[in-house]
Write a protein that holds these residues in place. Structure first.
Motif, PDB file in Angstrom:
ATOM      1  N   TRP A 186       0.959  -0.837  -0.158  1.00 15.71           N
ATOM      2  CA  TRP A 186      -0.008   0.129   0.124  1.00 15.71           C
ATOM      3  C   TRP A 186       0.861   1.432   0.027  1.00 15.71           C
ATOM      4  N   LYS A 187       2.008   1.186   0.920  1.00 11.87           N
ATOM      5  CA  LYS A 187       2.694   2.133   0.726  1.00 11.87           C
ATOM      6  C   LYS A 187       3.353   2.981  -1.172  1.00 11.87           C
ATOM      7  N   HIS A 188       3.598   2.060  -1.430  1.00 15.73           N
ATOM      8  CA  HIS A 188       4.174   2.072  -3.390  1.00 15.73           C
ATOM      9  C   HIS A 188       2.840   2.253  -4.146  1.00 15.73           C
ATOM     10  N   LYS A 189       1.407   2.483  -3.057  1.00 17.65           N
ATOM     11  CA  LYS A 189      -0.074   3.315  -5.073  1.00 17.65           C
ATOM     12  C   LYS A 189      -0.710   3.803  -3.523  1.00 17.65           C
ATOM     13  N   ILE A 190      -1.824   3.766  -4.799  1.00 12.42           N
ATOM     14  CA  ILE A 190      -2.639   5.216  -4.393  1.00 12.42           C
ATOM     15  C   ILE A 190      -4.048   4.613  -4.633  1.00 12.42           C
ATOM     16  N   PHE A 191      -4.766   5.190  -3.016  1.00 12.30           N
ATOM     17  CA  PHE A 191      -6.239   4.503  -2.687  1.00 12.30           C
ATOM     18  C   PHE A 191      -6.845   5.540  -3.418  1.00 12.30           C
ATOM     19  N   LYS A 192      -7.774   5.538  -4.392  1.00 12.63           N
ATOM     20  CA  LYS A 192      -8.645   6.078  -4.797  1.00 12.63           C
ATOM     21  C   LYS A 192     -10.071   5.773  -4.450  1.00 12.63           C
ATOM     22  N   ASP A 193     -11.703   6.179  -3.883  1.00 19.09           N
ATOM     23  CA  ASP A 193     -12.890   6.119  -4.233  1.00 19.09           C
ATOM     24  C   ASP A 193     -13.410   6.553  -4.595  1.00 19.09           C
ATOM     25  N   GLU A 194     -13.519   6.342  -6.004  1.00 19.68           N
ATOM     26  CA  GLU A 194     -14.162   7.098  -6.905  1.00 19.68           C
ATOM     27  C   GLU A 194     -15.592   7.518  -6.183  1.00 19.68           C
ATOM     28  N   GLU A 195     -16.678   7.054  -5.917  1.00 18.20           N
ATOM     29  CA  GLU A 195     -17.987   6.814  -4.802  1.00 18.20           C
ATOM     30  C   GLU A 195     -18.278   8.359  -4.392  1.00 18.20           C
ATOM     31  N   VAL A 196     -16.709   9.093  -2.849  1.00 15.95           N
ATOM     32  CA  VAL A 196     -16.348   9.700  -2.551  1.00 15.95           C
ATOM     33  C   VAL A 196     -15.934  10.700  -2.875  1.00 15.95           C
ATOM     34  N   LEU A 197     -14.862  10.710  -4.068  1.00 17.78           N
ATOM     35  CA  LEU A 197     -14.455  11.612  -5.222  1.00 17.78           C
ATOM     36  C   LEU A 197     -15.913  12.258  -6.105  1.00 17.78           C
ATOM     37  N   ALA A 198     -16.704  11.964  -6.508  1.00 14.07           N
ATOM     38  CA  ALA A 198     -17.617  12.165  -7.155  1.00 14.07           C
ATOM     39  C   ALA A 198     -18.434  13.037  -6.474  1.00 14.07           C
ATOM     40  N   ARG A 199     -18.572  13.618  -5.222  1.00 13.10           N
ATOM     41  CA  ARG A 199     -19.262  14.274  -4.553  1.00 13.10           C
ATOM     42  C   ARG A 199     -17.904  15.260  -4.224  1.00 13.10           C
ATOM     43  N   ALA A 200     -16.944  14.863  -4.201  1.00 16.41           N
ATOM     44  CA  ALA A 200     -16.135  16.384  -3.542  1.00 16.41           C
ATOM     45  C   ALA A 200     -16.482  18.202  -4.098  1.00 16.41           C
ATOM     46  N   LYS A 201     -16.609  18.892  -4.310  1.00 13.99           N
ATOM     47  CA  LYS A 201     -17.160  19.781  -3.664  1.00 13.99           C
ATOM     48  C   LYS A 201     -16.157  20.682  -3.515  1.00 13.99           C
ATOM     49  N   PRO A 202     -15.356  22.387  -4.010  1.00 11.60           N
ATOM     50  CA  PRO A 202     -14.968  23.363  -3.617  1.00 11.60           C
ATOM     51  C   PRO A 202     -15.171  23.676  -2.085  1.00 11.60           C
TER      52      PRO A 202
END
Length: 216
Positions: free
Chosen positions: A56-72
């Protein structure tokens, strides 16, 4: 033999074979299992499972569901120096968990709560970079203009810091950079090429950024 006798014999067997739920009541909840596999349906569970992998220390975690809710107005960034990891939060959920490289010994990245105060897509350092002679040859590949003089005919070119997000007036910021797996910068926070442009686009000036020693 009467039907009442058979009923009397069978009733205890039926009650022993299944639990009896009276009308209007709810079954007792199952006890939690300590050390159970994280619930991968939840953001916390998905992130916990990511951190249980050996690489995991050499990789990126990405959660598409959470990212879709991102706003400024609902995002923030945390940089954890002890872990050399960065986190993009959407509310209280982690959208990204990624490697960083912060300031090395003697040039440590400051800790505290900051905000993005400026952004520049193609920023160059005004302090660190390379010195070239009149013929264009590199004479110093790791120049510090506070320490190294620029002779007549030579020129200084500041290090490239793409997708720069300034945090302090003296130049500490977040940007794309080389990630060796440990603290190696002059104080800035180097971040991955696959993550930084998206954060740059999402995060307006004023976005909160916390620089902490630990996650706690």
């Amino acid at each position: 033999m009467s039907s009442r006798f058979f009923l009397a014999l069978s009733l205890p067997l039926l009650l022993g074979a299944c639990s009896l739920t009276l009308p209007g009541t709810k079954p007792s909840p199952k006890p939690a299992v300590v050390g159970a596999t994280p619930d991968l349906r939840t953001n916390a569970g998905r992130h916990a499972a990511f951190r249980e992998t050996k690489t995991w220390k050499h990789k990126i975690f990405k959660d598409e569901e959470v990212l879709a809710r991102a706003k400024p107005d609902n995002i923030r960034v945390q940089i954890v120096l002890d872990e050399q990891r960065g986190f993009l939060f959407v509310g209280d959920e982690i959208a990204y968990d990624f490697s960083v490289s912060t300031g090395r010994k003697g040039r440590e990245t400051p800790t505290g709560n900051f905000k993005i105060i400026d952004k520049e897509l193609k920023h160059r350092s005004s302090l660190y970079g390379k010195i070239f002679d009149a013929e264009g040859n590199v004479t110093n590949a790791n120049a510090d203009i506070k320490k190294h003089s620029i002779e007549d005919g030579s020129r200084f070119e500041g290090a490239s810091m793409p997708f720069y997000m300034r945090l302090t007036p003296d130049g500490v910021g977040m940007h794309i950079g080389y990630l060796p797996g440990y603290a190696a910068s002059h104080g800035c926070i180097r971040m991955p090429r696959l993550v930084t442009p998206l954060i740059y686009e999402l995060a307006p000036i004023g976005t909160p950024v916390s620089l902490t020693q630990t996650r706690g």
